[in-house]
Design an enzyme around this catalytic site. Structure first.
Site, mmCIF file in Angstrom:
data_model
loop_
_atom_site.group_PDB
_atom_site.id
_atom_site.type_symbol
_atom_site.label_atom_id
_atom_site.label_comp_id
_atom_site.label_asym_id
_atom_site.label_seq_id
_atom_site.Cartn_x
_atom_site.Cartn_y
_atom_site.Cartn_z
ATOM 1 N N THR A 100 -72.568 111.368 11.150
ATOM 2 C CA THR A 100 -73.779 110.994 11.883
ATOM 3 C C THR A 100 -73.893 111.879 13.111
ATOM 4 O O THR A 100 -72.892 112.292 13.693
ATOM 5 C CB THR A 100 -73.710 109.541 12.373
ATOM 6 O OG1 THR A 100 -72.602 109.429 13.265
ATOM 7 C CG2 THR A 100 -73.531 108.589 11.231
ATOM 8 N N GLU A 135 -75.639 105.917 7.491
ATOM 9 C CA GLU A 135 -74.777 104.780 7.133
ATOM 10 C C GLU A 135 -75.280 104.016 5.908
ATOM 11 O O GLU A 135 -74.564 103.164 5.376
ATOM 12 C CB GLU A 135 -74.681 103.809 8.319
ATOM 13 C CG GLU A 135 -73.830 104.305 9.475
ATOM 14 C CD GLU A 135 -74.587 105.202 10.456
ATOM 15 O OE1 GLU A 135 -75.689 105.678 10.109
ATOM 16 O OE2 GLU A 135 -74.071 105.424 11.568
ATOM 17 N N LYS A 177 -86.533 97.761 29.822
ATOM 18 C CA LYS A 177 -86.508 96.388 30.354
ATOM 19 C C LYS A 177 -87.283 96.379 31.659
ATOM 20 O O LYS A 177 -86.864 97.000 32.636
ATOM 21 C CB LYS A 177 -85.065 95.948 30.601
ATOM 22 C CG LYS A 177 -84.337 95.653 29.303
ATOM 23 C CD LYS A 177 -83.325 94.529 29.508
ATOM 24 C CE LYS A 177 -82.900 93.968 28.147
ATOM 25 N NZ LYS A 177 -82.037 92.804 28.252
ATOM 26 N N TRP A 222 -89.250 93.065 27.505
ATOM 27 C CA TRP A 222 -88.998 94.312 26.802
ATOM 28 C C TRP A 222 -90.293 95.084 26.586
ATOM 29 O O TRP A 222 -91.299 94.512 26.164
ATOM 30 C CB TRP A 222 -88.384 94.027 25.422
ATOM 31 C CG TRP A 222 -86.910 93.800 25.470
ATOM 32 C CD1 TRP A 222 -86.060 94.100 26.487
ATOM 33 C CD2 TRP A 222 -86.112 93.222 24.440
ATOM 34 N NE1 TRP A 222 -84.781 93.757 26.166
ATOM 35 C CE2 TRP A 222 -84.779 93.212 24.909
ATOM 36 C CE3 TRP A 222 -86.379 92.728 23.171
ATOM 37 C CZ2 TRP A 222 -83.732 92.711 24.144
ATOM 38 C CZ3 TRP A 222 -85.342 92.235 22.418
ATOM 39 C CH2 TRP A 222 -84.020 92.225 22.892
#
Lengths: 557, 557
Positions: free
Chosen positions: A188, A333, A439, A444
């Site tokens: 990755t 993944e 934030k 959010w």
């Protein structure tokens, strides 16, 4: 009653890459692999590519490669890379695709970490190896594809691909493979720490390949011609090399020729039916089309992924070429196919763009949930936001020789690091990367959604949102935009007004930076880490723009 | 180098029927299961069927059913049978579908042999159990679906399906399944000896289901509406109940209403896109269409199998309805999908019928070879005839508690008992069943091919060919035919002349029997064993017909 397992009578026929290789050769021997080359495209049949793969396996065996050995590739998308895809796993060895866009130190790290013994490298990429010569100490053989110049001395024995294969029999060596053996590995391109290795097994590649042939996933069939733009060094290019081979679809491989103008040529010559690309490239093709019309009508679908595809872009592609965009959500993944934005069968034409702009629904075999910080499942109501977690036959359970924290929850689900919602029909919406979400005043702000809104503004070609520290609200969003016309002067107050109609008013940025270029990662995503570094070092031209009415309370809804 | 396996990092997420069940419920909750009933069709959503399945699992658990226990069904195709398909494997038990057309002694044998503990039975099929009451000694619970009459005392505790489920929570009990566990079992309707049991595992059903969704196999997707005519008690009805559920396709279940006129009603009401049926039923539908036009244009394909589909029939279906016939070759031992007659992508319209009349090419994952009597592979040149042998992830390796000879070769391939050829593109042609082929003068005559030729003769509705002993040629073919018009008088000499243009002259039968009806097996195939018994007992009206020119040497080419 018995309460004891009752076993099946089925035979143990392992599911392997060798079966995929043999099936494609046997049933689809006349399908084609086309490699784009400046002097004229190279066209080979599956029968010929299979023979090449068999010769490669023989040659590697002669060099001493055996079961479990890692054979790395540092290659663009072309026929010889595909031969390695087929040959290396079929002989029981492990294909390690090196990402040619890694930083030299990362490249050195992964070659050493995987203990690659053989490295197949494109002649034009040899220059990438010079800075990492030290890492090649364990590499015994270097096999150079193409080119005819001098090969720099890099320690390993050096071979020319064609010469190495020349005397070999086009017959695969017989190896009794176990389906649990590693077949291929990818690292990755993590934004923090060292790259981490994922090792796919024969079984997981096999099952992932079958899943990609399902009619409502990629639906690859023998009539497809796949323009393979995703790099074969990144998450197996959506697994499409194997899917195409198993299904008998033609593969059109662009080599290093990935510019919009190169793609125009390939589309005109081969009329592909299927392709996949990052949103940036779709934007480039739209720009090219404005200069001189480009006919993409042969495509039945454009798969896009890597970063969120804005609804505006999906609309533009539909309106320009009549081609649906299918958004794919996946990662190294997950082999990588995880979810696809196939609209439900009862979707109305008006809802189409809505469904296509989601990350989509899990493909058959994948399970997705959202969980809180204690990994407890959250309601799937389309509103509750949590970390997306995955389970399934082609999901990794960890990383190769990795000593850090396990990526799995205690009950065996993979933490993705993505924040999202799941609706009552199972569709996933990505709200943000956990590390990219902003934030602000205890609420959010999704950088993904705000970027999508920015892309709807007139004159905006690209957009990225990162946080800036704010004494009052903790964080506020910074909008970084690239204009379609670099010489234009943006009217940011008007944009802010327009944004108010799309998003909650506390999302509307006060901080803006107009740039000529956005930094990109090795796989073409906007590099937010680089962007944050630019922000911190004062290299972004940040303007603060407030309208009168938000002077008081920018972050209040 | 290392020469040691290198294992993958992938998680161990078992592939199970429970995953299929959950996926269909979660992603395709609004798809429909329609059950044909005289009083009006029953329509349920996947969400409702899943709840029914969960209640059934709870109820069976309360009756004591646990991991590894066999739960049998003696049911037609309907919603409640589908609930058992989902519930029983998902709770770790094993679904044993009983073939309601078995002879009572075979039915008794398989119930005892599988040690069924619970039996779910349609009220209208209870009468089949009375003659086998003794075999039910091990059956602890009888669950009766539908009906409201008295249930005869059969020893076991008796429950009504609806009442049994009434108080249960619609939540599946949590069971940690292993993918290697048995999930379902079917007994083959072998023509010699006792029926033999094949046990499918969770993994093999899962992978077979994925393979059936591939675009160039059955290609089942969410837009499909499947008219499920193959019985769910025979080889899992081509696996279609699971495939439809995983893909979100509507299922139209006919219950016991399988006559051509019933099918007309279902087709008109639900416009199915996909169906599968034996050739006999296609013939019945063609006959019905001649009486009163039948519109099958909603079908994208008719899958046919069970016995060879004659090219003439494929042509007639195409010319009548414009629907392609896809021939499937499979067996209980192969889950059952093995090969499909998908034409290659470069087939011309003229070649279409040729390709569709073959058994087809192996679906991705299946391997087919032909071998001689020593199980050594033979050339795949389209001409060499050998026994077809199979390998693959969803092929059985033996039979449950079976003491006879293994069906596998020493190198692990399943002997099919079919004779065939494989051509250079991998397409399989079935020449005959090993036991049905006619040996005449040292040469083989394929009963299958001769039957196809007979079906092209004017006035012939059905045909079967078996051997008759012949003092000179060892065996000669006997043509048994049913006429379209039972009152017609066939001109056999003219037919023989016509046959000479289609087959080698030594194939042309001298022995003919015109009958009103052909005996059929429990799955609708012509029962050649019964025909041979009729031949031996003088119950076939055999005429010997010779033209002058073959008086001397009928079996010489």
């Amino acid at each position: 009653m018995t309460q004891a397992p009752f076993f099946s009578t089925m035979m143990h026929a392992p599911m392997t890459v060798a079966m995929i290789a043999r099936h494609g050769m046997r049933i689809h021997s006349r399908s084609r692999v086309i490699t784009c080359r400046p002097g004229g495209d190279e066209v080979a049949t599956f029968a010929e590519v299979y023979q090449g793969a068999a010769r490669l396996a023989q040659a590697l065996g002669r060099l001493g490669v055996g079961v479990g050995d890692r054979v790395a590739t540092l290659c663009w998308n072309h026929r010889w890379h595909l031969e390695a895809y087929l040959a290396v796993p079929s002989m029981g060895a492990v294909l390690h695709t090196l990402n040619l866009r890694l930083h030299p130190e990362q490249l050195a790290y992964v070659i050493r970490h995987a203990e690659d013994r053989v490295l197949i490298v494109d002649a034009e990429l040899l220059s990438l190896l010079a800075p990492v010569a030290e890492a090649l100490a364990g590499v015994e053989h270097l096999v150079v594809v193409g080119g005819d110049g001098e090969v720099p001395a890099l320690g390993a024995a050096t071979h020319r691909y064609e010469a190495l294969l020349a005397g070999e029999q086009p017959v695969f060596p017989e190896v009794a493979l176990a389906e649990t053996w590693g077949a291929a590995m990818c690292y990755t391109t993590g934004t923090t720490g060292h790259p981490k290795g994922v090792v796919y097994s024969h079984k997981t590649i096999f099952v992932h390949t079958l899943a990609s042939m399902a009619r409502d996933t990629f639906g690859i069939g023998q009539d497809d011609r796949i323009l393979l733009l995703p790099p074969m060094f990144h998450a197996n290019a959506w697994g499409l090399p194997y899917t195409a081979w198993f299904a008998g679809a033609d593969l059109i491989l662009p080599g290093p020729h990935l510019k919009a103008t190169d793609i125009r040529g390939l589309v005109e010559r081969y009329r592909p039916t299927f392709t996949a690309m990052v949103p940036t490239l779709i934007n480039d093709l739209l720009a090219l089309h404005r200069e001189s019309p480009l006919d993409l009508s042969s495509l039945r679908v454009i798969v896009s992924g890597g970063s969120a595809v804005a609804p505006a872009l999906i609309e533009r592609v539909r309106d320009t070429w009549g081609v649906p965009v299918l958004q794919g959500w996946g990662m190294t993944e997950t082999s990588p196919l995880c979810a696809l934005s196939v609209p439900p069968r009862d979707a109305t034409p008006e809802e189409e763009i809505h469904w296509r702009s989601l990350a989509g629904r899990p493909v058959p075999g994948m399970q997705v949930r959202i969980a809180d910080e204690a990994d407890l499942p959250l309601p799937e109501d389309g509103r509750t936001v949590g970390q997306l977690q995955l389970r399934g036959p082609w999901v990794t359970g960890g990383y190769y020789r990795h000593e850090g924290e396990s990526p799995l929850t205690a009950d065996g689900w993979l933490r993705t690091g993505d924040l999202g919602t799941i609706d009552e029909r199972g569709y996933v919406r990505i709200v943000d990367r956990l590390k990219d979400v902003i934030k602000s005043g205890g609420e959010w702000i999704s950088s993904v959604d705000l970027e999508a809104a920015l892309l709807r503004l007139p004159g905006v070609a690209e957009a990225a949102v990162i946080a800036v520290p704010d004494p009052r609200w903790e964080e506020r969003p910074l909008a970084v935009v690239r204009l379609e016309d670099p010489s234009a002067t943006p009217d940011i107050p008007a944009w802010r007004e327009a944004l108010r109609k799309q998003v909650a008013s506390f999302w509307v940025p006060e901080y803006w930076a107009v740039v000529d270029d956005l930094p990109k990662t090795s796989v073409g995503k906007v590099d937010k880490k680089a962007l944050r570094a630019m922000r911190d070092s004062g290299r972004l031209p940040i303007a603060e723009v407030r309208n009168r009415r938000d002077a008081d309370a920018p972050a209040r809804r």
